[in-house]
Design a protein around this motif. Structure first.
Motif, PDB file in Angstrom:
ATOM      1  N   ALA A   1       0.236  -1.005  -0.098  1.00  0.00           N
ATOM      2  CA  ALA A   1      -0.031   0.140   0.123  1.00  0.00           C
ATOM      3  C   ALA A   1       1.061   1.584  -0.210  1.00  0.00           C
ATOM      4  N   GLY A   2       1.853   1.317   0.716  1.00  0.00           N
ATOM      5  CA  GLY A   2       2.696   2.131   0.635  1.00  0.00           C
ATOM      6  C   GLY A   2       3.627   2.757  -0.848  1.00  0.00           C
ATOM      7  N   ARG A   3       3.419   1.783  -1.355  1.00  0.00           N
ATOM      8  CA  ARG A   3       3.955   1.819  -2.985  1.00  0.00           C
ATOM      9  C   ARG A   3       3.407   2.132  -3.741  1.00  0.00           C
ATOM     10  N   LEU A   4       2.162   1.450  -3.868  1.00  0.00           N
ATOM     11  CA  LEU A   4       1.296   1.252  -4.671  1.00  0.00           C
ATOM     12  C   LEU A   4       0.301   2.545  -4.727  1.00  0.00           C
ATOM     13  N   ARG A   5      -0.244   2.886  -3.302  1.00  0.00           N
ATOM     14  CA  ARG A   5      -1.501   4.450  -2.920  1.00  0.00           C
ATOM     15  C   ARG A   5      -2.368   3.468  -3.976  1.00  0.00           C
ATOM     16  N   PRO A   6      -2.850   2.475  -3.050  1.00  0.00           N
ATOM     17  CA  PRO A   6      -4.644   1.933  -3.611  1.00  0.00           C
ATOM     18  C   PRO A   6      -4.940   3.168  -3.039  1.00  0.00           C
ATOM     19  N   ASP A   7      -6.462   2.784  -3.296  1.00  0.00           N
ATOM     20  CA  ASP A   7      -7.773   3.783  -2.677  1.00  0.00           C
ATOM     21  C   ASP A   7      -8.836   2.955  -1.821  1.00  0.00           C
ATOM     22  N   VAL A   8      -8.289   1.441  -1.962  1.00  0.00           N
ATOM     23  CA  VAL A   8      -9.072   1.033  -1.025  1.00  0.00           C
ATOM     24  C   VAL A   8      -8.708  -0.793  -0.904  1.00  0.00           C
ATOM     25  N   VAL A   9      -8.247  -1.435   0.416  1.00  0.00           N
ATOM     26  CA  VAL A   9      -7.366  -2.323   0.152  1.00  0.00           C
ATOM     27  C   VAL A   9      -8.604  -3.790   1.066  1.00  0.00           C
ATOM     28  N   VAL A  10      -8.937  -4.683   0.215  1.00  0.00           N
ATOM     29  CA  VAL A  10      -9.720  -5.446   0.092  1.00  0.00           C
ATOM     30  C   VAL A  10      -9.133  -6.664   1.456  1.00  0.00           C
ATOM     31  N   MET A  11      -9.344  -6.425   2.550  1.00  0.00           N
ATOM     32  CA  MET A  11      -7.940  -7.260   3.381  1.00  0.00           C
ATOM     33  C   MET A  11      -9.451  -8.615   4.353  1.00  0.00           C
ATOM     34  N   ASP A  12      -8.073  -9.964   4.706  1.00  0.00           N
ATOM     35  CA  ASP A  12      -9.023 -10.824   4.763  1.00  0.00           C
ATOM     36  C   ASP A  12      -8.629 -10.586   6.792  1.00  0.00           C
ATOM     37  N   VAL A  13      -8.862 -10.911   7.792  1.00  0.00           N
ATOM     38  CA  VAL A  13      -8.697 -11.090   9.189  1.00  0.00           C
ATOM     39  C   VAL A  13      -7.562 -12.186   9.761  1.00  0.00           C
ATOM     40  N   ARG A  14      -7.652 -13.224   8.822  1.00  0.00           N
ATOM     41  CA  ARG A  14      -6.739 -13.754   9.949  1.00  0.00           C
ATOM     42  C   ARG A  14      -5.462 -14.504   9.052  1.00  0.00           C
ATOM     43  N   MET A  15      -4.315 -13.900   8.773  1.00  0.00           N
ATOM     44  CA  MET A  15      -3.644 -14.117   8.314  1.00  0.00           C
ATOM     45  C   MET A  15      -2.276 -14.548   8.852  1.00  0.00           C
ATOM     46  N   PRO A  16      -1.037 -14.972   8.266  1.00  0.00           N
ATOM     47  CA  PRO A  16       0.200 -14.948   9.061  1.00  0.00           C
ATOM     48  C   PRO A  16       0.896 -14.192   8.787  1.00  0.00           C
ATOM     49  N   VAL A  17       2.602 -13.768  10.051  1.00  0.00           N
ATOM     50  CA  VAL A  17       2.941 -12.703  10.209  1.00  0.00           C
ATOM     51  C   VAL A  17       2.548 -11.800  10.874  1.00  0.00           C
ATOM     52  N   MET A  18       1.366 -11.221   9.818  1.00  0.00           N
ATOM     53  CA  MET A  18       0.521 -10.097  10.457  1.00  0.00           C
ATOM     54  C   MET A  18      -1.130  -9.663  10.111  1.00  0.00           C
ATOM     55  N   ASP A  19      -1.878 -10.184  10.977  1.00  0.00           N
ATOM     56  CA  ASP A  19      -3.814 -10.295  10.882  1.00  0.00           C
ATOM     57  C   ASP A  19      -3.857  -8.675  10.280  1.00  0.00           C
ATOM     58  N   GLY A  20      -5.027  -9.118  10.141  1.00  0.00           N
ATOM     59  CA  GLY A  20      -6.193  -8.161   8.933  1.00  0.00           C
ATOM     60  C   GLY A  20      -6.260  -6.876   9.862  1.00  0.00           C
ATOM     61  N   ILE A  21      -6.105  -7.236  11.001  1.00  0.00           N
ATOM     62  CA  ILE A  21      -6.567  -6.125  12.251  1.00  0.00           C
ATOM     63  C   ILE A  21      -5.716  -5.623  11.984  1.00  0.00           C
ATOM     64  N   GLU A  22      -4.156  -6.263  12.570  1.00  0.00           N
ATOM     65  CA  GLU A  22      -3.257  -4.823  12.912  1.00  0.00           C
ATOM     66  C   GLU A  22      -2.807  -3.826  11.178  1.00  0.00           C
ATOM     67  N   ALA A  23      -2.795  -4.925  10.706  1.00  0.00           N
ATOM     68  CA  ALA A  23      -2.595  -4.593   9.053  1.00  0.00           C
ATOM     69  C   ALA A  23      -3.623  -3.027   9.026  1.00  0.00           C
ATOM     70  N   THR A  24      -4.992  -3.524   8.559  1.00  0.00           N
ATOM     71  CA  THR A  24      -5.771  -2.379   9.695  1.00  0.00           C
ATOM     72  C   THR A  24      -5.179  -0.562  10.255  1.00  0.00           C
ATOM     73  N   ARG A  25      -5.225  -1.206  10.971  1.00  0.00           N
ATOM     74  CA  ARG A  25      -4.426  -0.623  12.203  1.00  0.00           C
ATOM     75  C   ARG A  25      -2.911   0.370  11.654  1.00  0.00           C
ATOM     76  N   GLN A  26      -2.239  -0.516  10.722  1.00  0.00           N
ATOM     77  CA  GLN A  26      -0.932   0.276  10.474  1.00  0.00           C
ATOM     78  C   GLN A  26      -1.790   1.778   8.895  1.00  0.00           C
ATOM     79  N   LEU A  27      -3.342   0.756   8.650  1.00  0.00           N
ATOM     80  CA  LEU A  27      -3.412   1.763   7.367  1.00  0.00           C
ATOM     81  C   LEU A  27      -3.774   2.267   7.368  1.00  0.00           C
ATOM     82  N   ALA A  28      -4.905   2.180   8.469  1.00  0.00           N
ATOM     83  CA  ALA A  28      -6.318   4.123   8.340  1.00  0.00           C
ATOM     84  C   ALA A  28      -6.428   4.328   9.764  1.00  0.00           C
TER      85      ALA A  28
END
Length: 225
Positions: A52-79
């Motif tokens: 997202a930092g490189r591509l500058r999308p308008d919307v991210v379609v985000m799953d919740v349960r994922m490896p490395v970093m879950d969707g909740i934390e990723a959402t927090r860092q993005l939005a």
């Protein structure tokens, strides 16, 4: 992907899901739309933040349960609050749990859908959050945030700290009470357009992204019970 007929650029979408089949399926459905464009795909939250930092999308379609970093934390860092260049996030998951919905919205997501929703609903969700409108209906927002109000209310200031006029404060309370713009207009005996103006002023003054954040703000300040 070409722009839509009116000449505006297509909505740029990044898909993040750790299941390749679902990720590819979403991308295929989205990229087939003339007003939407897939700019990237990834399998975990950390990759979503980096892309997202490189591509500058308008919307991210985000799953919740994922490896490395879950969707909740990723959402927090993005939005989340304080993010310099926030991205709108539509959380799409197989888990129909209120806790996930609440945590996703609190993290900064603009909407929440289940993966078994029909394709038309997914596309509607992307287009809705891309315009800056929260996807959840007002009554759903109130039900979710109200259920967790005790958790988010303490230590967040007082009603006296809210920098709004008396009428703006009244509109904010009605938003938090789950009323739509039409219902607020009827309650306060004002026009629908006037309500829209008040809502816009409230969001601007309080530096809020949408009605979901306005509801959370109202509960945090103890404006509703």
């Amino acid at each position: 992907m070409t722009a839509v007929d009116d000449g505006s650029a297509p909505v740029r979408v990044l898909v993040c899901d750790d299941q390749a089949l679902i990720r590819t399926g979403f991308a295929t459905i989205i990229d087939a739309q003339p007003d939407l464009e897939i700019v990237g795909e990834c399998a975990d939250g950390r990759a979503a933040v980096e892309l997202a930092g490189r591509l500058r999308p308008d919307v991210v379609v985000m799953d919740v349960r994922m490896p490395v970093m879950d969707g909740i934390e990723a959402t927090r860092q993005l939005a989340g609050t304080g993010v310099a260049h926030p991205v709108k996030v539509l959380v799409v998951t197989t888990f129909n749990l209120d806790e996930y919905v609440y945590e996703a919205l609190r993290a900064g997501a603009s909407g929440f859908l289940l993966k078994d929703a029909p394709p038309a609903q997914l596309l509607h969700g992307i287009r809705t959050v891309a315009t800056g409108v929260a996807l959840l209906a007002p009554e759903v927002t109130r039900q979710l945030v109200g259920r967790y109000a005790a958790r988010i209310r303490p230590n967040q200031g007082t009603p006296e700290d809210v920098p709004l006029t008396a009428r703006e404060l009244a509109v904010l309370r009605l938003i938090a009470d789950g009323q739509s713009n039409s219902e607020i207009a009827a309650t306060l005996v004002i026009s629908h357009e006037t309500v829209k103006t008040y809502v816009s002023r409230i969001l601007t003054k309080l530096d809020l992204r949408d009605r979901v954040q306005a509801v959370v703000y109202a509960y945090r300040r103890g404006l509703v019970s």
